[in-house]
Write an enzyme that holds these catalytic residues in place. Sequence first.
Site, short mmCIF file in Angstrom:
data_model
loop_
_atom_site.label_atom_id
_atom_site.label_comp_id
_atom_site.label_asym_id
_atom_site.label_seq_id
_atom_site.Cartn_x
_atom_site.Cartn_y
_atom_site.Cartn_z
N ASP A 35 -23.68 -19.68 -30.43
CA ASP A 35 -23.73 -18.82 -29.67
C ASP A 35 -23.61 -18.80 -27.89
O ASP A 35 -22.46 -20.18 -27.87
CB ASP A 35 -25.22 -19.63 -28.35
CG ASP A 35 -26.04 -18.67 -28.02
OD1 ASP A 35 -25.79 -18.26 -27.57
OD2 ASP A 35 -27.44 -18.74 -27.98
N ASP A 36 -22.95 -17.44 -28.38
CA ASP A 36 -21.61 -17.73 -26.73
C ASP A 36 -20.37 -17.85 -27.78
O ASP A 36 -19.54 -17.63 -26.73
CB ASP A 36 -22.09 -18.05 -25.63
CG ASP A 36 -22.98 -17.50 -25.10
OD1 ASP A 36 -24.21 -16.32 -25.71
OD2 ASP A 36 -23.53 -18.08 -23.76
N CYS A 74 -28.40 -12.45 -26.53
CA CYS A 74 -28.66 -13.16 -27.45
C CYS A 74 -30.25 -13.04 -28.15
O CYS A 74 -29.62 -13.14 -29.43
CB CYS A 74 -29.06 -14.24 -26.97
SG CYS A 74 -29.63 -14.59 -25.97
N HIS A 128 -34.31 -16.11 -31.26
CA HIS A 128 -34.02 -16.97 -29.99
C HIS A 128 -34.80 -17.37 -29.76
O HIS A 128 -35.46 -18.58 -29.39
CB HIS A 128 -33.72 -15.23 -29.03
CG HIS A 128 -33.62 -15.77 -27.73
ND1 HIS A 128 -33.13 -16.80 -27.39
CD2 HIS A 128 -34.76 -16.56 -26.57
CE1 HIS A 128 -33.23 -17.10 -25.50
NE2 HIS A 128 -34.11 -16.90 -26.00
N HIS A 328 -23.02 -13.53 -29.86
CA HIS A 328 -22.12 -12.68 -29.02
C HIS A 328 -20.60 -12.92 -28.28
O HIS A 328 -20.69 -14.34 -28.54
CB HIS A 328 -22.67 -11.45 -27.75
CG HIS A 328 -23.49 -12.52 -27.13
ND1 HIS A 328 -23.30 -13.61 -26.62
CD2 HIS A 328 -25.36 -12.94 -27.47
CE1 HIS A 328 -24.69 -13.92 -25.91
NE2 HIS A 328 -25.60 -13.93 -26.48
#
Length: 485
Positions: A35-36, A74, A128, A328
Amino acid sequence: MKKLFILATLSLLQCEEIKQKKSVSKPNVLLFYMDDLRPELNSFGIVKIKSPNIDELAANGVKFTNAYCNVPVCGASRASMLTGMLPTKNRFLDYKTFAEEETPHAVSLPQLFNENGYTTISNGKIYHHLDDRETDWDEVWRPYAFDKNERGLAPTDYWQSLWKDYHNPENIANYKKTDRGPAYESAEVSDSTYIDGLMTEKIIRDIKQLKKNGKPFFLTAGFISPHLPFNAPKKYWDLYDRIDIKQPENYNYIPIGAPKMSISNWPEMRSYTNIPKRGQVSDSIALDLIHGYYATVSYSDALIGKILKVLKGQGLHKNTIIVLVSDHGYNLQEHTQWAKFTNYNTSTQVPLIIYNPLTKTKGPTNALTSLVDLYPTLAEICGLEAPINQLDGTSLVDVMSNPKSKGKKHVFIKRGNGYTLKTNDFSYTEFIRPRDNTTVASMLYDHRENKDENVNVVNKKEFAEVVIELKTTLHTAYKKNISTE
């Protein structure tokens, strides 16, 4: 009698050969879904973050150095990747996306594996929302979510109330009282204390049980890190000397000629207690945030190493496709911005590693690709028939066998009303007004020089032909994605 014995022996050998072929044709899949995570890793050519386990995985697999998400948000990005479908004007908009509502007839990637005899397990954050497309899986699990709670909350609501997972006493008290806390934490705790550590222990248990079961599996590890808040055991903060941590060169200005609508106000980060509601953070907090981001990546890396060690110890590494990818990218103060939610390269570029033990090909590739390509790639590697007329991506199997290939000519990225066409050389974005489909602003960044995107060259004469070409492609090849469905 002798002939019957020979025939029986041949028949047994043929059966065994068929079993072996069947086994080889159905490799396992282990998906590390980050995530991220931006591709700011040693293995991707940027020597800042200590991530030896991810770097080793990259060295043994195919490393995609030019991979992009299709939506830098997300929930929307995950729905897009797991259905293999691009965003449109009215589909996959933000974190609130539910794949089962927006694409009810789609055959998702985990569903495809499930319907082909695989055991499918969702650990951590994959979709998500915890309760999105639950039937894709034989098991859905997140730390604490299914525990009994005093308020009688459903698992998805209980998870929403605790996922920030502070462990310093003062932060715990504030979080329980206000549902808020600081944007980062360094706690004297073990690796297994935070949510991702608990998930790692669960995955290790899964691997051992799956080995006993003998069925092919699609196993996921959905890490929260390095998402906000940047919480990690203190020893991972201690890996970095504060004096070595720097703000980016372009931290205090937006790109020259960039439209204001291209710049995010980063509301996600402003919800934390030590972040101002307006204006930029202080330089000291900026360094804390970057330090915390690095620490959470190193923490995740250590947990990934533990999982891979057990996979190898169980002998499953020889027949398991391993994928590491992020939903992302992330802004660490580039152009005054934090978090994601923009069309800029820092928000959209992702790390992607695919390890396939069934082939000898490994090494880096600069082939242009995007997250919707992962679905058809895994389907082809595992010999599964992908759904017809659904997938917008292209299998990467040919690229993996020839890493020097260029990949796609362009990939499509959408954030809000911003539509981006990314090529090997350029990033072109139009901001299109929804009510009448008119373009109100545009950007062009020349990635041949670098990807810092400090100057918007869309109005420079020497780029006029490039703009015409990319504009035409955006409005023809992706017409259905930028106008009403």
